[in-house]
Motif scaffolding. Structure first.
Motif, PDB file in Angstrom:
ATOM      1  N   ASP A 113      -9.383   0.580   0.639  1.00  0.00           N
ATOM      2  CA  ASP A 113      -8.067  -0.014   0.511  1.00  0.00           C
ATOM      3  C   ASP A 113      -7.101   0.788   1.361  1.00  0.00           C
ATOM      4  N   ASP A 172       0.332   0.881   0.249  1.00  0.00           N
ATOM      5  CA  ASP A 172       1.306  -0.157   0.589  1.00  0.00           C
ATOM      6  C   ASP A 172       2.073   0.257   1.841  1.00  0.00           C
ATOM      7  N   PHE A 176      -0.713  -3.965  -1.290  1.00  0.00           N
ATOM      8  CA  PHE A 176      -2.149  -4.207  -1.365  1.00  0.00           C
ATOM      9  C   PHE A 176      -2.598  -4.279  -2.818  1.00  0.00           C
ATOM     10  N   PRO A 177      -3.665  -5.036  -3.080  1.00  0.00           N
ATOM     11  CA  PRO A 177      -4.166  -5.127  -4.454  1.00  0.00           C
ATOM     12  C   PRO A 177      -4.752  -3.795  -4.914  1.00  0.00           C
ATOM     13  N   THR A 178      -5.025  -3.701  -6.193  1.00  0.00           N
ATOM     14  CA  THR A 178      -5.629  -2.512  -6.769  1.00  0.00           C
ATOM     15  C   THR A 178      -6.947  -2.200  -6.056  1.00  0.00           C
ATOM     16  N   THR A 229     -10.983  -6.289  -6.610  1.00  0.00           N
ATOM     17  CA  THR A 229      -9.720  -6.703  -5.991  1.00  0.00           C
ATOM     18  C   THR A 229      -9.347  -5.964  -4.718  1.00  0.00           C
ATOM     19  N   ILE A 271      -8.815  -4.727  -0.951  1.00  0.00           N
ATOM     20  CA  ILE A 271      -8.649  -5.567   0.234  1.00  0.00           C
ATOM     21  C   ILE A 271      -9.939  -5.674   1.045  1.00  0.00           C
TER      22      ILE A 271
END
Length: 145
Positions: free
Chosen positions: A83, A86, A132-134, A139, A141
């Motif tokens: 991930d 943000d 961005f998602p968790t 979930t 990215i």
């Protein structure tokens, strides 16, 4: 509508097996996120960053987009994932329909993920934020199951 969904780019899947992309936090590649207007046309077949239909420079947003801060890859059960933190573009007047995450370190700026915002998103002399998602196995990215 030019964007038709969120996609992990097909070329990215092959390039992972070729060792092109390194998501490790301290020694990895530099990944960027570029924003695009609703005239951009991206699919899973998108292979590289392009400036065509990228939103204009505004506030802290500049051509090529913003550098992402990697979250080192990990696994949960049988899924590997990674991930990014943000990303916020400040003092920006932007209207974007979607984004492209790409590897700015690798030759040719190969694409990783196409993001479709579902509709135009706008900021006016303010923050344009990508949340961005968790980062977990269902979930994150980027997930490989």
């Amino acid at each position: 509508m030019a964007f038709t969904g969120n996609f992990m780019c097909t070329s990215f899947k092959q390039e992972i097996l070729q060792g092109v992309h390194n998501f490790t936090t301290s020694t990895g590649n530099t990944f960027k996120l570029a924003l695009y207007d609703n005239n951009a046309s991206f699919t899973a077949a998108t292979t590289a960053y392009t400036a065509t239909n990228e939103v204009g420079d505004s506030g802290s947003y500049a051509a090529g987009g913003g550098a992402l801060t990697n979250v080192t890859p990990t696994t949960s059960s049988t899924t590997a994932f990674t991930d990014f933190d943000d990303l916020t573009f400040t003092s920006a007047t932007i209207t974007a329909r979607g984004a492209l995450i790409y590897n700015d370190t690798a030759a040719g700026d190969p694409s990783v993920v196409v993001l479709d915002f579902g509709a135009d998103k706008t900021s006016t002399a303010g923050d344009f934020q990508i949340v961005f998602p968790t980062a977990d196995s269902s979930t994150a990215i980027i997930r490989i199951a």
